[in-house]
Scaffold this active site. Structure first.
Site, mmCIF file in Angstrom:
data_model
loop_
_atom_site.group_PDB
_atom_site.id
_atom_site.type_symbol
_atom_site.label_atom_id
_atom_site.label_comp_id
_atom_site.label_asym_id
_atom_site.label_seq_id
_atom_site.Cartn_x
_atom_site.Cartn_y
_atom_site.Cartn_z
ATOM 1 N N HIS A 154 -2.797 23.144 -19.060
ATOM 2 C CA HIS A 154 -1.720 22.469 -18.324
ATOM 3 C C HIS A 154 -1.505 23.107 -16.958
ATOM 4 O O HIS A 154 -1.973 24.221 -16.687
ATOM 5 C CB HIS A 154 -0.410 22.496 -19.109
ATOM 6 C CG HIS A 154 0.112 23.878 -19.362
ATOM 7 N ND1 HIS A 154 -0.412 24.707 -20.320
ATOM 8 C CD2 HIS A 154 1.117 24.578 -18.780
ATOM 9 C CE1 HIS A 154 0.234 25.855 -20.327
ATOM 10 N NE2 HIS A 154 1.172 25.811 -19.388
ATOM 11 N N ASP A 159 1.967 23.952 -14.723
ATOM 12 C CA ASP A 159 3.383 24.055 -15.089
ATOM 13 C C ASP A 159 4.230 22.915 -14.498
ATOM 14 O O ASP A 159 4.084 22.571 -13.317
ATOM 15 C CB ASP A 159 3.951 25.410 -14.634
ATOM 16 C CG ASP A 159 3.431 26.559 -15.505
ATOM 17 O OD1 ASP A 159 3.116 26.318 -16.691
ATOM 18 O OD2 ASP A 159 3.338 27.690 -14.986
ATOM 19 N N ARG A 213 8.256 34.697 -17.376
ATOM 20 C CA ARG A 213 7.687 33.761 -16.409
ATOM 21 C C ARG A 213 8.732 33.280 -15.412
ATOM 22 O O ARG A 213 9.843 32.922 -15.801
ATOM 23 C CB ARG A 213 7.124 32.555 -17.166
ATOM 24 C CG ARG A 213 6.339 31.616 -16.282
ATOM 25 C CD ARG A 213 5.794 30.456 -17.066
ATOM 26 N NE ARG A 213 6.733 29.336 -17.038
ATOM 27 C CZ ARG A 213 6.460 28.125 -17.489
ATOM 28 N NH1 ARG A 213 5.284 27.879 -18.049
ATOM 29 N NH2 ARG A 213 7.352 27.162 -17.429
ATOM 30 N N HIS A 226 -3.975 26.130 -16.546
ATOM 31 C CA HIS A 226 -4.103 27.346 -17.334
ATOM 32 C C HIS A 226 -3.854 27.039 -18.809
ATOM 33 O O HIS A 226 -3.301 25.988 -19.162
ATOM 34 C CB HIS A 226 -3.167 28.456 -16.834
ATOM 35 C CG HIS A 226 -1.722 28.093 -16.844
ATOM 36 N ND1 HIS A 226 -1.119 27.376 -15.845
ATOM 37 C CD2 HIS A 226 -0.755 28.339 -17.742
ATOM 38 C CE1 HIS A 226 0.154 27.199 -16.122
ATOM 39 N NE2 HIS A 226 0.407 27.777 -17.283
HETATM 40 C C1 SIN Z 1 2.351 29.454 -19.280
HETATM 41 O O1 SIN Z 1 1.814 28.569 -19.930
HETATM 42 O O2 SIN Z 1 2.954 29.197 -18.237
HETATM 43 C C2 SIN Z 1 2.266 30.889 -19.743
HETATM 44 C C3 SIN Z 1 0.896 31.294 -20.080
HETATM 45 C C4 SIN Z 1 0.830 32.492 -20.959
HETATM 46 O O3 SIN Z 1 1.747 32.742 -21.767
HETATM 47 O O4 SIN Z 1 -0.171 33.196 -20.882
#
Ligand code: SIN
Length: 282
Positions: A102, A104, A272, A258
């Site tokens: 995805h 974000d 995050r 990612h």
């Molecule tokens: C996310 O998906 O924004 C976080 C990725 C992660 O937890 O590595």
């Protein structure tokens, strides 16, 4: 052009670089921040290993690059710093999620410009790596005929696709989902996005929030979307990071996908922060 204030070690030509010579416990000067931003634009995701900082320092760092987004509609937050989202799993099967490619918050009209992710607890069992893919590299790998075909297309991105079921299953789910659907209606974004800072073109679709390509028949829209996602997720466009506590990553959310792997069995906790972005343009 070399960087004057930081060391940048590319991990491969498509995406990813390690940045050294920066301590996020200290206030960064403007020149260093300019270099860090350029490293992100050049490499799309940058890694600053071993930054022993807390949420306040992570926020101060993120704010050097843009305006922090309001708290996420679904994830937990750090109570004393609600702009910091907590992504926490204890490693049991029921806790695992997030292992779908995805970008974000593309369900927003203005999806995040960048994301700053800090590892607080890395799984002791190993696993829980994160992978990123360059949407520029993916676009450039398409044949010219496919690039021409998708050039002016748009796609619908929908919060409900990923979060609908879990919100509905939670306490007060029906009421929350009803509120969220009004606050976060489906959004239309270009399939090919021009990066607002570099002018480079990239794909802008992902499996988690992109519902369909607009203006096509049912069969066509699903197949073309799946084909574009498969091209974007090819290993040629990827970099992978194995987390140790206090590693920090910052990525350009306008040109990357990612995915966090779910292959761990002990706790993993990440903090995050996302930065406000602009409306994607063709
Ligand atoms: C996310 O998906 O924004 C976080 C990725 C992660 O937890 O590595």
């Amino acid at each position: 052009m070399p960087y004057a204030n930081i060391e940048v070690r590319p991990l491969n030509p498509a995406i990813g670089a390690v940045v050294e010579g920066v301590d996020l416990n200290l206030e960064l000067d403007d020149d260093t921040c300019r270099d860090i931003r350029r490293a992100m634009l050049d490499h799309h995701v940058i890694f600053l290993p071993g930054q022993r900082i807390g949420p306040a320092e992570q926020l101060a760092f993120a704010r050097r690059f843009g305006e922090v987004e309001p708290p996420h509609p679904v994830f937990d937050v750090v109570p004393e710093a609600p702009e910091v989202t907590v992504i926490e799993q204890d490693g049991t099967a029921a806790s695992l999620y997030n292992d779908v490619w995805h970008t974000d918050v593309t369900f927003r009209e203005k999806p995040a410009m960048a994301t700053v992710l800090h590892c607080r607890t890395a799984p002791e069992t190993g696993g829980g790596d994160t992978l990123w893919a360059s949407l520029h590299s993916a676009y450039e790998a398409l044949s010219p005929k496919v690039r021409d075909m998708i050039e002016d297309m748009t796609a619908t991105h929908d919060y409900y696709m990923s979060f609908g079921e879990s919100v509905l299953a939670g306490r007060g789910g029906i009421e929350k989902l009803a509120r969220d659907i009004v606050a976060l209606p489906p959004r239309e974004h270009p399939v090919v996005r021009t990066h607002p800072e570099t002018g480079r073109k990239g794909l802008f679709v992902n499996r988690t929030f992109t519902k369909h390509i607009n203006g096509l028949g049912y069969v066509e829209r699903d197949h073309i979307l799946r084909m574009l996602c498969e091209v974007a997720e090819h290993p040629n466009h990827q970099v992978r990071w194995t987390w140790r506590p206090y590693d920090l990553a910052m990525w350009d959310n306008r040109c990357t996908l990612h995915i966090a792997t779910s292959n761990f069995t002990s706790p993993r906790r990440m903090h995050r922060i996302t930065l406000l972005g602009d409306k994607p343009c063709h």
